[in-house]
Design a protein around this motif. Structure first.
Motif, short mmCIF file in Angstrom:
data_model
loop_
_atom_site.label_atom_id
_atom_site.label_comp_id
_atom_site.label_asym_id
_atom_site.label_seq_id
_atom_site.Cartn_x
_atom_site.Cartn_y
_atom_site.Cartn_z
N ILE B 814 36.52 37.97 38.76
CA ILE B 814 36.75 39.39 38.47
C ILE B 814 37.46 40.02 39.66
CG2 ILE B 814 35.66 41.62 37.98
CD1 ILE B 814 33.33 40.16 36.76
N LYS B 815 38.50 40.78 39.35
CA LYS B 815 39.18 41.54 40.40
C LYS B 815 39.01 43.02 40.10
CE LYS B 815 41.55 37.87 42.00
NZ LYS B 815 41.02 37.15 43.16
N GLN B 816 39.05 43.80 41.16
CA GLN B 816 38.90 45.24 40.95
C GLN B 816 40.23 45.94 41.19
OE1 GLN B 816 35.46 48.00 42.40
NE2 GLN B 816 37.01 47.98 43.99
N LYS B 824 39.28 43.50 36.33
CA LYS B 824 40.13 42.58 35.58
C LYS B 824 39.44 41.22 35.53
CE LYS B 824 43.52 43.94 38.28
NZ LYS B 824 44.79 44.05 38.99
#
Lengths: 287, 1491
Positions: B814-816, B824
């Protein structure tokens, strides 16, 4: 912190990123660390060797470690790829004594012990946290960079990392120590494309673009890294990757050097970047 | 049985210890307590309830979790035979099955459980507000005094105290430092002064010149710098002077006549006097010097110890009644003997140390050489000694520094000579720094060896020698050693020696009767401070050697406490408390399981320093160097306190508590209980996802755990049920659930499946969409594991009705997004394509893991854990641990959901009841109710309580408006709205209101009477009212839930419902409760695993059992099974079980028998069996089992190579083992999860895995391919799934829309299926094609249902009373069920359920008599024409013709359904509690409020 280290520069620091070599040496001497380069060092076994031949991928670093073992000191490898290969070889040889034996049979200087292998971030942080640390005479006030470790430094097969693989913080700590205000972002350990920049340019450009875009989206003024491959890719291909604006890509040693007051020395090296890194620091009044 | 064994049996206890109090523990506790056993329940938390209390709703029924568990909590706490021990840990268990002794450690609650009424005044005043709320999963903060939630049981508050905080612990006088810091922060300075004064006899002195050990141990130093504690004390005390606040001592509570003399007015003497004065004594201090204060007045320079401050402290003590006589030297002016003869009952010698230690070097006595203390005394008494120009000070302590800085102020050029280095210097660092700044030079590692005189005979030079540091000496400091030949000379015209102090030998003249040490101090007993003379004590520096003010004060306080005890005739040994070793403090803190010394998120804030008087203004005068903090500075500095001990001991709560319930000095206690059995129900921990950094938990604010999301959904949660992001309170639009976080992951040694996450994620997505229909829900999953009863239908509903998107995928990270803080998710889809999608919020479906204490608990209990660190149990003994008499329930045994946990709770209770059958009823107290109040002739006086149900009702219905309306109704004398009507608090409240208003009718408008009626009726009985004077209006299920978002309509409807029920209740009358006797035997239908296990358990409990089996063999489906998934031998188990049942004297087996007719009712059934027997029994247990579906698809029955899993298992074991390179293809879900049969058969996946493993084990070269829809190897079965894959078994997914096809190619069988990774169809050759056929109910379900009047679901499985909390009961009393008759399940689950049913049945059979409902039909014999219409409609055979030939009703059989009343043409019948008049009144009332 060690005052004497055996130094393994690797091909990048003797070639495309020789200015990294300079800043590493200059800054470490400020910490009272003297470096002795391994005599007759050879390739670390990075991408090609280790991907094609497991034994060769270990034998190459083993050769260098054998040479280093003569000196009996901890080894510094500033390049992330070199560092990870040396550490991984250390682990593999411990776990596979038969492999170690067979490799050693071919080495002029067999590798028998387990040398401590240090990366540049550990060393800088130790130095800055030491009681007799040199003074930060020129703190990088106002600089808001993202720290970028690249994918190799924290991901070493079989090796229990000292830092969180996904969210390492040593570089942020260093940046805070020298007065900068690092911004947290999600891409600290994403891949820069590494050698695919040569082999498969579009793939690399894609990855580089994502990193540059995300850094700019995070409102970072600059990217700071410790890996010569990352610095090269992010710095050299900005024209092709076309981010919204150019963004300087510094080595962590350059940042520490500037903060320690080595303005002229560092300026000389930063001038050798593709993307202008001098103006930003000048505007902030630190260079 | 030998005599020895006989004796052991006689020692069997009738009580059980239950460790843990989640729903499993509660179920076991209630079952046991209701069947004649005493229960001790030990719970680690402050309240019982476990994880279920934290949940919002439950699947698949959407019931409110809190509403379900709350009545159970109340029942537990009210139960006379359940003793709840909260904040308790079991330390030790000895003994054996039947008779254990357990030591239980009870941590202090700091609140008296018997006094606290839970009013909530205390948290309002508590200054500690930032404690992360565990119950809300750290999404909100709470105060240090708290309770988890309003319905918590017990309802008393608790104080979170991890103390003492290091500052308090290391303060010699035990100052409540955090308390006064908080008061300063809050601007409550008077309170701060009050707290300081509580333990500090010399607060102004300490505020200025304390050595502050507190600061050296302050936790804040691990963030950046310790707090300026001393400076804050000074601020508060200076404020006190300026505002004249707390400057007058309060009068002591008592007065003591005993005379006490204290010799010496230094800190020890003054502190002793102060302490004694607070106890009511009026001691006299005798001081030799002309001024009081000892070293504080004479030894310390006034620039750091201002005299006016000292005088204020001394005056205060004087005002307490202490008489201070100066200029009186004991030994010269008065002797000890004289004092005694003057009537002093106790004498305290606290004369300190004044004599300078000699250096023993030549020239030491030359003129111009002073002792440091003498020099300071001269200056302090105003004698102005002659000062040299070049002054040398020898020493490194505070006296040396004071002398040096004093000499400097008097104009000298000063150098300090110290023989060690700065690191060893005893003087405080700030002193050293100040001296340095002022220009005092310091030479380290040097010592004088000789002083020489000049021509005037005074000292003129000093010869020194350089030193180096050698080995450490006794004090731990490195010993200085001279360097030979390094001598050098310095010129000096004055030298001040300050190398040490000892008692002045002069004092000994006056006390010559005392035994003395060789250094002139009196000999004292260390634990009492008593000297060789009785009644004479000594303390302070005189005894302990030179220390500092606050240490001397401590000694004074200690000796005062001893003297007080001595004079009061109490034991005075042990009065002096032991000192805490600061180096152990942090380590001991870690022992507390809740303690977290993690300051990584603390914002750095530098210490606020006092401003200093400029150096150039210091010379020539003795003004204070440090300037007191301003108010603003002080509050800012005080706010830096980390509140590391949580409770600050400010004791403001004591002031707030009207009930007098606060006990700050509460201590932990150990109790011992003697029990016959132990049930472990400690639950589990949930996985901490921050371990997996790629998911960003703990880093990205909008990534939450599923348990956090439960709290977010919950009305009583951190956002009151509003779905918002923790990061920015925004309402999320797109929410993603990521499954298997911390489950099915061998990399983190969490290889098991947590069993519940798929369902709770489905539930959460549905509830989220109910809260906000705009929410888009996506669930990222690997296999959808909906293996429970009716679970698949629930998932289908989520998909089709709610539009929840299920994405079969693997999430990689997961990316922020930096600006939006959106997330994301990178994942690979079913075809292996890498994708990314952005969401507003991510919920991590975290799994179970053994809680941190599991290993300790296992050790304490001497039980084995399995490889995953859960409690090890056998395949056929699912609730037994490895130690006899110790049972287990719930997730501590294996991850599982609520009904299974409840089932196991009952099973464990059944196990314990069987073991302790002999002692049943020996340790219990029967419940007694107050006599029922006769309300005959009273006008109706109705009380109405409208429930908020958190927000379940209150968010839709305006409850206050409803209550106001109710108040206006005739006969209503009380109406109000309450937060949770079912909470324990409210029960007490209702009782109080009943009493105050003499109510004779009570109405609660809340949820359904089905679950909550008994609770309120119990409350009525406790209040002395007939339970049938209670009524409920259902304004939740019938109102707020169906009119969400329609506040006006819902409120009007609620009013109508309340008005109707009020109208009815005016006409209520007390109803008599009937008691019936019980036949204590059981009838069990079905002789499979469930029937056999239940039969054996009931028989062992001592009840006769009739086991009826339709076929000619016992064993059921077990007969076709050879091994369990774990490899246990099923046949062996079955044979042994059948043998035990057959041989049991209490079991009668009826083979080839069916039930012909069942008559009777709970407790008194009479059944005719087809074998001719007629049996009388009290209960019926249905264990009629299930059968394997005979497939009609995939060429089954047409080709001998096509078989079912059971057939394959049989074939493998009986003559047809796998052949070399044989190809096996298995197809899952044959007959399951399809339109007509929308349920999962639960066991087929593990059955396929089991058979695949045995094929691969026998023939590694055989090929096995499993075509599956979702692999449902829940719990530890997942390990076997992995094993199968590792052995090379291939698993290929198929969709129901694209089922595999079986084709005959020549004589070969081929299975054609779509391979999603390849994106193409493939063909698999099959030498044997194995169908995982569904489990179907057996024939005859309808007949049983008709005979017993029990319902079954649309799949033909019998329907339990409540899918969550009553999994083995039927709604009609006396009927139970277990095994496949209930739903598909595995053998161990069947056994567990059978034991549970046997436990529940045993509970009922253990009673001799039974109370039955008062709501029954009543006949007016005058009107009855015996037309027999009622006979025809009654489903329960209640009417009968009595001896007089009239119709009568069996009141036990009658279930109060009312069918007969409706059908009676003569209106001869009425239903009690639902009379025509009552119903008509309701109808009229309904019409009244029609718009």
């Amino acid at each position: 912190m060690e005052t004497e280290l055996t130094y393994y520069p690797g091909c990048s620091l003797h070639g495309s990123s020789s200015f990294y070599d300079t800043s590493v040496r200059t800054v470490l001497s400020r910490f009272g660390v003297s470096l002795r380069e391994i005599e007759d060092w050879s390739c670390c076994g990075s991408t090609s060797a280790s991907k094609t031949d497991h034994r060769l991928g270990i034998a190459l670093p083993a050769r260098n470690l054998g040479l280093a073992q003569k000196e009996g000191r901890a080894v510094l490898a500033p390049c992330s790829s070199c560092y990870s290969k040396l550490v991984a070889a250390n682990v593999a040889m411990k776990e596979e004594p038969r492999l170690l034996k067979s490799i050693n049979e071919e080495l002029e200087y067999p590798y028998t012990s387990e040398l401590p292998i240090r990366n540049i971030l550990e060393l800088l942080l130790d130095g800055l946290e030491a009681k007799d640390a040199p003074r930060i005479v020129n703190p990088l006030k106002g600089l808001k960079p993202v720290s970028y470790y690249g994918c190799l430094l924290t991901r070493i097969p079989g090796y229990e990392p000292k830092e969180d693989i996904e969210n390492p913080v040593m570089m942020d700590k260093i940046l805070k120590k020298i007065g900068a205000d690092p911004i947290d972002w999600s891409y600290k350990t994403d891949c820069c494309g590494a050698s695919s920049a040569v082999a498969d340019r579009p793939v690399a450009i894609n990855l580089i673009k994502k990193l540059l875009d995300e850094a700019i989206e995070s409102e970072a003024m600059a990217i700071v890294t410790s890996c010569p491959m990352c610095q090269l890719n992010l710095d050299m291909y900005q024209e092709q990757a076309a981010p919204a604006r150019p963004i300087p890509v510094y080595f962590i040693t350059e940042m520490v050097g500037v903060a320690l007051g080595l303005r002229e020395e560092m300026k000389k090296e930063i001038r050798r970047h593709f993307v202008d890194g001098v103006s930003l620091l000048s505007e902030l009044g630190v260079l | 049985m030998s005599a020895d064994n006989e004796e052991k049996r006689d020692n069997v206890r009738g009580s059980v210890l239950i460790v843990g109090s989640g729903i499993g523990g509660i179920q076991a506790a209630l079952d046991l307590a209701n069947s004649g056993f005493k229960v001790h329940m030990a719970e680690r938390q402050a309240a019982i309830g476990g994880t279920m209390a934290q949940l919002d709703k439950t699947f698949p029924t959407g019931d409110c979790s809190m509403c379900m568990i709350s009545p159970k909590l109340v029942e537990c706490v009210r139960h006379l035979n359940i003793e709840i021990h909260t904040l308790a840990d079991v330390l030790e268990v000895s003994g054996e099955a039947g008779n254990f002794k357990a030591k239980i450690l009870k941590y202090p609650r700091f609140i008296d459980l018997t006094k606290c009424v839970g009013c909530g005044e205390c948290p309002a005043i508590c200054p500690v507000k930032d404690v992360p709320d565990r119950f809300n999963e750290r999404l909100s903060s709470r105060t240090a005094i708290y309770r988890d939630y309003p319905q918590a049981v017990p309802g008393a508050f608790v104080i979170d105290k991890h103390g003492p905080a290091p500052c308090k612990a290391t303060c010699p006088v035990g100052q409540d430092v955090p308390g006064y810091l908080a008061m300063i922060r809050e601007g409550k300075f008077a309170e701060a002064v009050e707290i300081i004064r509580r333990t500090n006899p010399l607060p102004l002195v300490c505020g200025h010149a304390c050595f502050h050990p507190c600061e050296f141990n302050c936790e804040r130093q691990y963030v950046e710098e310790p707090l300026a504690i001393r400076d804050l004390k000074r601020f508060a005390m200076v404020w006190a002077i300026e505002h004249d606040s707390g400057m007058t001592p309060p009068a002591p509570a008592v007065e003591r006549p005993e005379k006490i003399a204290i010799i010496g007015s230094g800190p020890a003497g003054l502190a002793a006097a102060h302490t004694l004065a607070t106890r009511g004594y009026k001691p006299t201090i005798l001081e030799a010097a002309p001024v009081a204060g000892g070293m504080m007045a004479l030894g310390m320079p006034s620039y750091r110890m201002p005299r006016e401050m000292l005088e204020l402290d001394i005056d205060y003590i004087g005002n307490m009644g202490v008489n201070i006589k100066t200029g009186v030297t004991v030994g010269k002016d008065v002797t000890l003997a004289q004092l005694k003869s003057e009537g002093y009952k106790a004498i305290i010698i606290a004369t300190g140390v004044q004599q300078g230690t000699k250096m023993k070097v030549p020239g030491e006595d030359l003129p111009g050489i002073y002792q440091g203390l003498k020099f300071l005394k001269e200056v302090n008494l105003g004698h102005k000694p002659a000062i040299g120009k070049k002054v040398s000070v020898i020493g490194g302590g505070n006296t040396a520094l004071d002398a040096a800085r004093t000499a400097w102020r008097l104009g000298a050029d000063v150098t300090i000579f110290y023989r060690r280095t700065q690191a060893e210097m005893p003087a405080s660092e700030e002193e050293l720094e100040a001296a340095w700044e002022e220009g005092v030079r310091i030479e380290y590692l040097t010592a004088p060896v000789e002083f020489s005189a000049g021509p005037d005979g005074r000292v003129s030079s000093m010869k020194c020698i350089r030193m180096k540091l050698g080995e450490p000496d006794k004090s731990g400091r490195r010993r200085p050693e001279p360097i030979p030949g390094s001598e050098y000379t310095v010129n000096t015209d004055m030298a001040i020696l300050a190398i040490g102090l000892k008692p002045d030998p002069d004092y000994a003249d006056g006390v010559k009767d005392l035994k003395l040490e060789k250094w002139d101090a009196p000999v004292v007993k260390p634990d009492t401070a008593e000297t060789s003379l009785p009644g004479v004590f000594a303390a302070g520096d005189l005894v302990q050697g030179p220390t500092n003010i606050v240490e001397a004060m401590r000694a004074g306080k200690d000796v005062a406490n001893v003297v007080d005890a001595y004079l009061s005739g109490r034991e005075y040994r042990g009065v002096i408390e032991k000192r805490i070793d600061p180096s152990t403090l942090r380590r001991e803190y870690f022992i507390n399981p809740h303690w977290e010394l993690d300051y990584s998120n603390v914002t750095r804030a530098p210490r606020v320093e006092m401003s200093l008087r400029p150096v150039d203004k210091r010379r020539g005068g003795f003004d204070l160097v440090e300037l007191t903090l301003s108010e603003e500075e002080a509050r800012k500095e005080a706010a830096r306190c980390l509140e590391c001990g949580i409770c600050l001991d400010c004791r403001e709560c004591i002031k707030a508590c009207q009930a007098n319930a606060i006990m700050h000095d509460d201590q932990e206690r150990t109790i011992e209980v003697n029990v016959g059995a132990i049930i472990l129900a400690p639950g589990c921990a949930t996985y901490n996802p921050s371990v997996r950094g790629e998911l960003g938990f703990g880093r990205y604010p909008n990534v939450v755990t599923s348990l956090q999301f439960e709290r977010i959904l919950s009305a009583s949660g951190p956002f009151q049920g509003e779905i918002q992001r923790p990061g920015d309170a925004k309402h999320p639009h797109k929410i993603a659930w990521i499954q298997c976080v911390g489950s099915r992951d061998e990399h983190i040694k969490h290889g098991w499946c947590s069993s519940v996450c798929c369902m709770y994620a489905t539930k959460q997505s549905i509830i989220a969409k109910e809260h906000d229909p705009n929410i888009e829900a996506t669930i990222f999953y690997m296999d959808m594991r909906a293996h429970g009863k009716d679970f698949d239908r629930y998932v289908e509903r989520a998909k089709n009705q709610y539009g929840v998107r299920y994405l079969r995928s693997m999430v990689s990270g997961i990316k922020q997004s930096p600006k939006t803080k959106n997330l994301k998710i990178s994942y690979s889809d079913e075809a292996g394509q890498a994708k990314q999608e952005e969401f507003d919020m991510v919920v991590l479906s975290i799994g179970f893991e053994p809680h941190g204490d599991a290993e300790r608990l296992a050790k304490t209990m001497s039980i084995d854990l399995n490889n995953d660190r859960f409690a090890a149990t056998g395949d056929f003994t699912p609730v037994c641990t490895s130690r006899a008499g110790v049972f287990v329930t719930g997730v501590f045994q294996q991850p599982k959901d609520i009904p299974e946990t409840v089932m196991m709770g009952s099973a464990a209770a059944g196990g314990a009841a069987t073991l302790l059958a002999k002692a049943r009823g020996t340790e219990v107290t029967p419940k007694k109710y107050p006599p029922e109040r006769d309300i005959l002739g009273e006008d109706p006086k109705i009380g109405v309580f409208i429930c908020h149900c958190g927000i379940n009702i209150a968010s839709t219905v305006d409850v206050a408006e409803v209550a106001n309306m109710a108040k206006t109704l005739p006969n209503v004398v009380h109406a109000e709205n309450v937060l949770y009507a079912c909470s324990q608090d409210t029960q007490e409240h209702i009782k109080k209101i009943i009493k105050e208003n003499s109510l004779n009718r009570v109405i609660v408008a809340s949820c359904t009477p089905r679950t909550h009626m008994p609770l309120f009726q119990e409350t009525m009985k406790e209040a002395g009212l007939n339970p049938y004077l209670f009524e409920m209006a259902n304004i939740r299920e019938q109102d707020s839930w169906v009119h969400i978002g329609q506040r006006a309509i819902a409120t009007t409807k609620a009013k109508q419902l309340v008005n109707m029920i009020v109208a009815k209740s005016r006409l209520l009358a007390p109803l008599p409760a009937e008691e019936i006797s019980i036949t204590n035997s059981a009838l069990i239908l079905g002789g499979g695993a469930a029937g056999l296990s239940a039969a054996l358990s009931l028989a062992d409990q001592g009840f006769p059992v009739h086991l009826v089996e339709r076929s000619d063999l016992l064993g059921g489906n077990m007969r076709f099974l050879h091994s369990t998934l774990n490899g246990s031998d099923v046949q062996k188990f079955m044979i042994e079980l059948i043998q035990k049942v057959n041989e049991h004297p209490k079991v009668t087996v009826h083979l080839e028998t069916e039930v012909k007719k069942i008559g009777g009712y709970v407790g008194n059934y009479v059944t005719q069996l087809s074998d001719g027997a007629t049996v009388e029994h009290g209960i019926v247990l249905l264990a009629t089992g299930g059968v394997e579906y005979r497939p009609t698809e995939y060429l089954y029955g047409q080709d001998s190579r096509v078989m079912t899993q059971l057939e394959l298992e049989n074939a493998i074991h009986n003559g047809s083992p796998p052949k070399q390179k044989e190809n096996f293809v298995m197809i899952q879900c044959v007959g399951s999860r399809e339109d007509q049969h929308q349920y999962c058969s639960r066991v087929c996946c593990s059955h396929a895995v089991k058979n695949a493993i045995s094929i691969k084990t026998a023939r590694p070269d055989a090929s096995v391919t499993v075509l599956y829809r979702d692999v449902r190897t829940y719990g530890f079965k997942e390990h076997h799934y992995l094993t199968a894959r590792e052995m090379g078994v291939r698993f290929i997914h198929y969709d129901p829309e694209r089922k595999p096809e079986v084709i005959k190619k020549g004589d070969k069988l081929v299975v054609k299926t779509f391979e999603p990774q390849l994106g193409a169809f493939i063909e698999l050759p099959a030498d044997r094609l194995v169908l995982s056929a569904a489990i179907r109910p057996p024939e005859g379900v309808k007949e049983i249902s008709d005979a017993l009047k029990v319902p079954f679901n649309e799949d033909g499985f019998f329907l339990e009373a409540h899918v969550k909390l009553r999994p083995v009961d039927f709604a009609s009393e006396g009927l139970f069920l277990a095994g496949l008759a209930h739903a598909p399940k595995s053998l161990d689950e069947t056994i567990a359920q059978a034991l549970a049913a046997a436990g529940r049945a045993g509970l009922l059979l253990s009673h001799d008599r039974l109370m039955v409902s008062g709501i029954v039909s009543e006949i007016d014999k005058e009107k009855c024409a015996v037309c027999l219409n009622c006979f025809r409609v009654c489903p329960y055979d209640a009417p009968f013709i009595n001896a007089e030939g009239k119709v009568e009703f069996n009141q036990i059989k009658c279930q109060g359904c009312g069918l007969c009343v409706a059908t009676c043409p003569a209106k001869a019948l009425k239903l009690r509690g639902f009379t025509d008049a009552q119903i008509l009144a309701q109808v009229d009332a309904f019409a009244e409020l029609l718009p």
